[in-house]
Motif scaffolding. Structure first.
Motif, PDB file in Angstrom:
ATOM      1  N   SER A 145       4.508  10.024  -5.723  1.00  9.24           N
ATOM      2  CA  SER A 145       4.520  11.400  -6.216  1.00  9.24           C
ATOM      3  C   SER A 145       5.644  11.546  -7.226  1.00  9.24           C
ATOM      4  O   SER A 145       6.719  10.955  -7.064  1.00  9.24           O
ATOM      5  CB  SER A 145       4.782  12.389  -5.069  1.00  9.24           C
ATOM      6  OG  SER A 145       3.727  12.386  -4.149  1.00  9.24           O
ATOM      7  N   SER A 177       5.525  10.972   0.416  1.00  7.02           N
ATOM      8  CA  SER A 177       5.941  10.629  -0.948  1.00  7.02           C
ATOM      9  C   SER A 177       6.373  11.889  -1.708  1.00  7.02           C
ATOM     10  O   SER A 177       7.368  11.866  -2.435  1.00  7.02           O
ATOM     11  CB  SER A 177       4.842   9.886  -1.702  1.00  7.02           C
ATOM     12  OG  SER A 177       3.745  10.715  -2.010  1.00  7.02           O
ATOM     13  N   LYS A 178       5.664  12.977  -1.529  1.00  8.48           N
ATOM     14  CA  LYS A 178       6.048  14.226  -2.207  1.00  8.48           C
ATOM     15  C   LYS A 178       7.376  14.750  -1.659  1.00  8.48           C
ATOM     16  O   LYS A 178       8.239  15.189  -2.415  1.00  8.48           O
ATOM     17  CB  LYS A 178       4.970  15.292  -2.063  1.00  8.48           C
ATOM     18  CG  LYS A 178       5.367  16.586  -2.785  1.00  8.48           C
ATOM     19  CD  LYS A 178       4.289  17.632  -2.721  1.00  8.48           C
ATOM     20  CE  LYS A 178       4.719  18.867  -3.494  1.00  8.48           C
ATOM     21  NZ  LYS A 178       5.152  19.950  -2.675  1.00  8.48           N
ATOM     22  N   PHE A 238       0.430  12.426  -8.889  1.00 11.95           N
ATOM     23  CA  PHE A 238       0.304  11.755  -7.601  1.00 11.95           C
ATOM     24  C   PHE A 238      -0.833  10.747  -7.688  1.00 11.95           C
ATOM     25  O   PHE A 238      -1.852  11.010  -8.316  1.00 11.95           O
ATOM     26  CB  PHE A 238      -0.009  12.755  -6.485  1.00 11.95           C
ATOM     27  CG  PHE A 238      -0.418  12.078  -5.199  1.00 11.95           C
ATOM     28  CD1 PHE A 238       0.543  11.604  -4.330  1.00 11.95           C
ATOM     29  CD2 PHE A 238      -1.743  11.866  -4.904  1.00 11.95           C
ATOM     30  CE1 PHE A 238       0.185  10.934  -3.171  1.00 11.95           C
ATOM     31  CE2 PHE A 238      -2.120  11.198  -3.751  1.00 11.95           C
ATOM     32  CZ  PHE A 238      -1.148  10.739  -2.883  1.00 11.95           C
ATOM     33  N   LEU A 239      -0.647   9.621  -7.035  1.00 13.49           N
ATOM     34  CA  LEU A 239      -1.721   8.655  -6.853  1.00 13.49           C
ATOM     35  C   LEU A 239      -1.340   7.758  -5.693  1.00 13.49           C
ATOM     36  O   LEU A 239      -0.153   7.629  -5.363  1.00 13.49           O
ATOM     37  CB  LEU A 239      -1.918   7.828  -8.126  1.00 13.49           C
ATOM     38  CG  LEU A 239      -3.268   7.168  -8.335  1.00 13.49           C
ATOM     39  CD1 LEU A 239      -4.429   8.171  -8.271  1.00 13.49           C
ATOM     40  CD2 LEU A 239      -3.305   6.460  -9.670  1.00 13.49           C
ATOM     41  N   ARG A 240      -2.329   7.186  -5.084  1.00 15.44           N
ATOM     42  CA  ARG A 240      -2.061   6.272  -3.975  1.00 15.44           C
ATOM     43  C   ARG A 240      -2.949   5.054  -4.108  1.00 15.44           C
ATOM     44  O   ARG A 240      -4.001   5.113  -4.748  1.00 15.44           O
ATOM     45  CB  ARG A 240      -2.299   6.952  -2.630  1.00 15.44           C
ATOM     46  CG  ARG A 240      -3.748   7.272  -2.362  1.00 15.44           C
ATOM     47  CD  ARG A 240      -3.924   7.945  -0.991  1.00 15.44           C
ATOM     48  NE  ARG A 240      -5.307   8.114  -0.658  1.00 15.44           N
ATOM     49  CZ  ARG A 240      -6.038   7.247   0.022  1.00 15.44           C
ATOM     50  NH1 ARG A 240      -5.504   6.115   0.450  1.00 15.44           N
ATOM     51  NH2 ARG A 240      -7.301   7.479   0.287  1.00 15.44           N
ATOM     52  N   THR A 241      -2.520   3.971  -3.499  1.00 11.46           N
ATOM     53  CA  THR A 241      -3.374   2.799  -3.446  1.00 11.46           C
ATOM     54  C   THR A 241      -4.480   3.078  -2.436  1.00 11.46           C
ATOM     55  O   THR A 241      -4.360   3.971  -1.594  1.00 11.46           O
ATOM     56  CB  THR A 241      -2.583   1.537  -3.039  1.00 11.46           C
ATOM     57  OG1 THR A 241      -1.932   1.773  -1.789  1.00 11.46           O
ATOM     58  CG2 THR A 241      -1.541   1.177  -4.098  1.00 11.46           C
ATOM     59  N   SER A 268      -3.468   3.099   1.390  1.00 12.80           N
ATOM     60  CA  SER A 268      -2.207   3.681   1.867  1.00 12.80           C
ATOM     61  C   SER A 268      -2.502   4.649   3.010  1.00 12.80           C
ATOM     62  O   SER A 268      -3.598   5.198   3.114  1.00 12.80           O
ATOM     63  CB  SER A 268      -1.457   4.390   0.739  1.00 12.80           C
ATOM     64  OG  SER A 268      -2.153   5.534   0.323  1.00 12.80           O
ATOM     65  N   ALA A 292       1.871   5.433  -1.649  1.00 10.29           N
ATOM     66  CA  ALA A 292       1.559   6.680  -2.345  1.00 10.29           C
ATOM     67  C   ALA A 292       2.773   6.971  -3.210  1.00 10.29           C
ATOM     68  O   ALA A 292       3.907   6.739  -2.798  1.00 10.29           O
ATOM     69  CB  ALA A 292       1.321   7.814  -1.359  1.00 10.29           C
ATOM     70  N   ILE A 306       0.998  10.033   1.939  1.00  5.53           N
ATOM     71  CA  ILE A 306       0.663  11.027   0.919  1.00  5.53           C
ATOM     72  C   ILE A 306       1.686  12.167   0.935  1.00  5.53           C
ATOM     73  O   ILE A 306       2.310  12.474  -0.074  1.00  5.53           O
ATOM     74  CB  ILE A 306      -0.764  11.563   1.140  1.00  5.53           C
ATOM     75  CG1 ILE A 306      -1.775  10.433   0.932  1.00  5.53           C
ATOM     76  CG2 ILE A 306      -1.052  12.738   0.230  1.00  5.53           C
ATOM     77  CD1 ILE A 306      -3.181  10.771   1.395  1.00  5.53           C
ATOM     78  N   GLU A 311       0.878  -1.173   0.000  1.00  4.78           N
ATOM     79  CA  GLU A 311       0.000   0.000   0.000  1.00  4.78           C
ATOM     80  C   GLU A 311       0.918   1.226   0.000  1.00  4.78           C
ATOM     81  O   GLU A 311       1.658   1.443   0.964  1.00  4.78           O
ATOM     82  CB  GLU A 311      -0.907   0.000   1.230  1.00  4.78           C
ATOM     83  CG  GLU A 311      -1.869  -1.175   1.274  1.00  4.78           C
ATOM     84  CD  GLU A 311      -2.936  -1.128   0.195  1.00  4.78           C
ATOM     85  OE1 GLU A 311      -3.200  -0.049  -0.366  1.00  4.78           O
ATOM     86  OE2 GLU A 311      -3.514  -2.192  -0.098  1.00  4.78           O
ATOM     87  N   GLY A 358       5.005   4.345   2.041  1.00  6.45           N
ATOM     88  CA  GLY A 358       3.919   3.494   2.512  1.00  6.45           C
ATOM     89  C   GLY A 358       4.388   2.149   3.014  1.00  6.45           C
ATOM     90  O   GLY A 358       3.791   1.569   3.922  1.00  6.45           O
TER      91      GLY A 358
END
Length: 133
Positions: free
Chosen positions: A27, A52-53, A38-41, A44, A25, A49, A23, A112
């Motif tokens: 970026s 990751s950035k 950006f996307l996440r499972t 997560s 994220a 979130i 799980e 994650g």
């Protein structure tokens, strides 16, 4: 770095994460550290979130994987004090610069899982896309 390439990075990241039951994220930032994708499972964590950035930005700005930045900070503690005012600097594995030739064009940040898994996944994604070219 095109939006198509960013989309491929994100799709490949999520595909590999699904195959490995992670799980995460993910970026992707451009060379200026600006978020391009950006996307996440689905499951997560909230923290993944933002982290990751921060990993993507750190890898891009320093041109180094984030775990390498962390190792440098451990060896030279003054660096941590120097970075104290920069909210986007992050030292755990999972951030990797995106390079085109010899030029850094952005960064990927995955968060994650544990930091070693995050880094391995980011490297695996970039290698897979490089091999497609």
């Amino acid at each position: 770095m095109t939006s198509e390439y960013v989309s491929r990075i994100i799709a490949t990241s999520l595909n590999f994460a699904t195959m490995e039951n992670l799980e995460i994220a993910v970026s992707v930032v451009d060379k200026g550290g600006h978020l391009m994708g950006f996307l996440r499972t689905e499951n997560s964590s909230f923290a993944a979130i933002a982290v990751s950035k921060r990993k993507a930005v750190s890898a891009c700005v320093f041109g180094l994987p984030t775990d390498v930045i962390g190792a440098l900070v451990q060896k030279k503690p003054f660096m941590e004090r120097a970075f104290a005012g920069f909210d986007d600097i992050f030292y755990f594995g999972g951030g990797v610069p995106i390079v085109n030739g010899n030029t850094i064009v952005g960064g990927i940040g995955i968060s994650g899982a544990d930091p070693e898994q995050d880094k391995a996944l980011a490297e695996k994604v970039l290698l897979a896309l490089l091999q497609e070219e």
